[in-house]
Design a protein around this motif. Structure first.
Motif, mmCIF file in Angstrom:
data_model
loop_
_atom_site.group_PDB
_atom_site.id
_atom_site.type_symbol
_atom_site.label_atom_id
_atom_site.label_comp_id
_atom_site.label_asym_id
_atom_site.label_seq_id
_atom_site.Cartn_x
_atom_site.Cartn_y
_atom_site.Cartn_z
ATOM 1 N N ALA A 88 0.849 -1.197 0.000
ATOM 2 C CA ALA A 88 0.000 0.000 0.000
ATOM 3 C C ALA A 88 0.882 1.243 0.000
ATOM 4 N N ARG A 89 0.273 2.384 -0.259
ATOM 5 C CA ARG A 89 0.992 3.664 -0.170
ATOM 6 C C ARG A 89 1.359 3.915 1.293
ATOM 7 N N ASP A 122 -0.630 5.182 6.788
ATOM 8 C CA ASP A 122 -0.980 6.335 5.972
ATOM 9 C C ASP A 122 -2.052 7.148 6.693
ATOM 10 N N GLN A 123 -1.936 8.469 6.669
ATOM 11 C CA GLN A 123 -2.857 9.328 7.428
ATOM 12 C C GLN A 123 -4.313 9.172 6.975
ATOM 13 N N ASP A 124 -4.530 9.006 5.679
ATOM 14 C CA ASP A 124 -5.898 8.805 5.201
ATOM 15 C C ASP A 124 -6.469 7.488 5.711
ATOM 16 N N ASP A 125 -5.641 6.447 5.722
ATOM 17 C CA ASP A 125 -6.091 5.154 6.230
ATOM 18 C C ASP A 125 -6.392 5.231 7.722
ATOM 19 N N VAL A 126 -5.538 5.947 8.451
ATOM 20 C CA VAL A 126 -5.762 6.104 9.889
ATOM 21 C C VAL A 126 -7.094 6.810 10.140
ATOM 22 N N TRP A 127 -7.355 7.859 9.389
ATOM 23 C CA TRP A 127 -8.603 8.606 9.561
ATOM 24 C C TRP A 127 -9.814 7.717 9.298
ATOM 25 N N GLU A 128 -9.757 6.912 8.223
ATOM 26 C CA GLU A 128 -10.865 6.003 7.918
ATOM 27 C C GLU A 128 -11.046 4.973 9.029
ATOM 28 N N ALA A 129 -9.934 4.431 9.519
ATOM 29 C CA ALA A 129 -10.013 3.441 10.591
ATOM 30 C C ALA A 129 -10.600 4.049 11.863
ATOM 31 N N LEU A 130 -10.188 5.255 12.182
ATOM 32 C CA LEU A 130 -10.707 5.930 13.376
ATOM 33 C C LEU A 130 -12.206 6.187 13.260
ATOM 34 N N ARG A 131 -12.650 6.573 12.077
ATOM 35 C CA ARG A 131 -14.088 6.782 11.878
ATOM 36 C C ARG A 131 -14.860 5.491 12.080
ATOM 37 N N ALA A 132 -14.287 4.383 11.616
ATOM 38 C CA ALA A 132 -14.956 3.094 11.797
ATOM 39 C C ALA A 132 -14.940 2.661 13.262
#
Length: 280
Positions: free
Chosen positions: A195-196, A222-232
């Motif tokens: 992944a990136r 990745d910061q975008d992945d972290v944000w998505e995971a945190l939202r979930a």
């Protein structure tokens, strides 16, 4: 026609043909590659089954996702095709299929298919499946979501000598070569980034001798992945996730402002949801 006139007309016709080609060729290219174009039902079926042109499958999946998000009942007939796409060799198609499945959280066939994708060998597919399952209210992807907050170890499937191809803090894309491992039999095994990301740590420097399953390097989240995971995790996270969430809430781990704010909200939601009921 007068031969002289024909001789003069021929270059003009060539120029016209070139001008027409300059318009038609880009149009045809756009038509074949732009995912925003609406598809007929016949085209959806044709595109989903086109194994020779992966982009057509991606176009069909993107179009169906839009229809599903609008609760268009005509998309349901293609659910078996979406499930089939989730088993294609292409990682990109499987990843997109997992995301598409999450657009209808009332479908049992899609729900069950997503559960199967939690065992996919590719991390991007597993992550998208875990995120999509949250829309079904299903917590079984939570370990994968929690893993999105932590560094990802790149391990060698075989023993050998490491030839490191990256440096600490280097940004890598999906498919970038992290290292090559020369095995005792003389084979070369390439370790690729799934992944990136960026190189957060190096466990095996260049020239190191490693055993099978040893970590060579770790990729930072990745910061975008972290944000998505945190939202979930805001919706399904448990107390066991709080240490990792709190790290981001404190602004550590290179967290952006957006990630830190989401982490604060996620930690608050988890604590509220898991707090013992007050005694009466």
């Amino acid at each position: 026609m007068d031969p002289q006139r024909a001789h003069e007309l021929r270059p003009r016709l060539v120029l016209v043909a070139i001008a027409v080609a300059c318009v038609i060729v880009p149009y045809l290219t756009w038509r074949q590659t732009w995912f925003g174009r609406r598809l007929s039902q016949a085209e959806v079926g044709q595109y989903l089954g086109d194994e020779q042109h992966p982009r057509k499958i991606q176009h069909a999946l993107t179009f169906l996702a839009e229809q599903m998000a609008k609760a268009d009942p005509s998309a349901r007939v293609w659910y078996p095709g979406i499930v089939q796409a989730a088993h294609r060799p292409s990682v990109e198609i499987r990843t997109l299929a997992a995301w598409t499945m999450g657009q209808d959280n009332q479908s049992d066939i899609l729900h069950q298919a997503l559960l199967g994708l939690l065992d996919d060998p590719e991390v991007l597919v597993r992550r998208n499946a875990a995120l999509a399952l949250v829309r079904f209210g299903d917590e079984r992807g939570r370990p994968e979501l929690a893993a999105m907050l932590r560094p990802l170890a790149i391990r060698s499937p075989e023993a050998g000598i490491v030839s490191l191809r990256v440096q600490l803090d280097q940004v890598v894309g999906r498919g970038s070569v992290i290292a090559r491992v020369q095995t005792p039999s003389g084979r070369t095994v390439e370790l690729l980034s799934p992944a990136r990301s960026h190189v957060a740590a190096v466990q095996a420097p260049d020239g190191a001798r490693i055993a099978a399953n040893d970590a060579v390097a770790s990729l930072g989240p990745d910061q975008d992945d972290v944000w998505e995971a945190l939202r979930a995790l805001y919706l399904i996270g448990g107390v066991e996730d709080l240490p990792a969430v709190d790290v981001y809430a404190a602004g550590a781990a290179g967290a952006s402002d957006r990630v830190s704010r989401q982490a604060v909200e996620t930690a608050r939601a988890i604590r509220k949801r898991t707090a013992p009921n007050p005694t009466r």
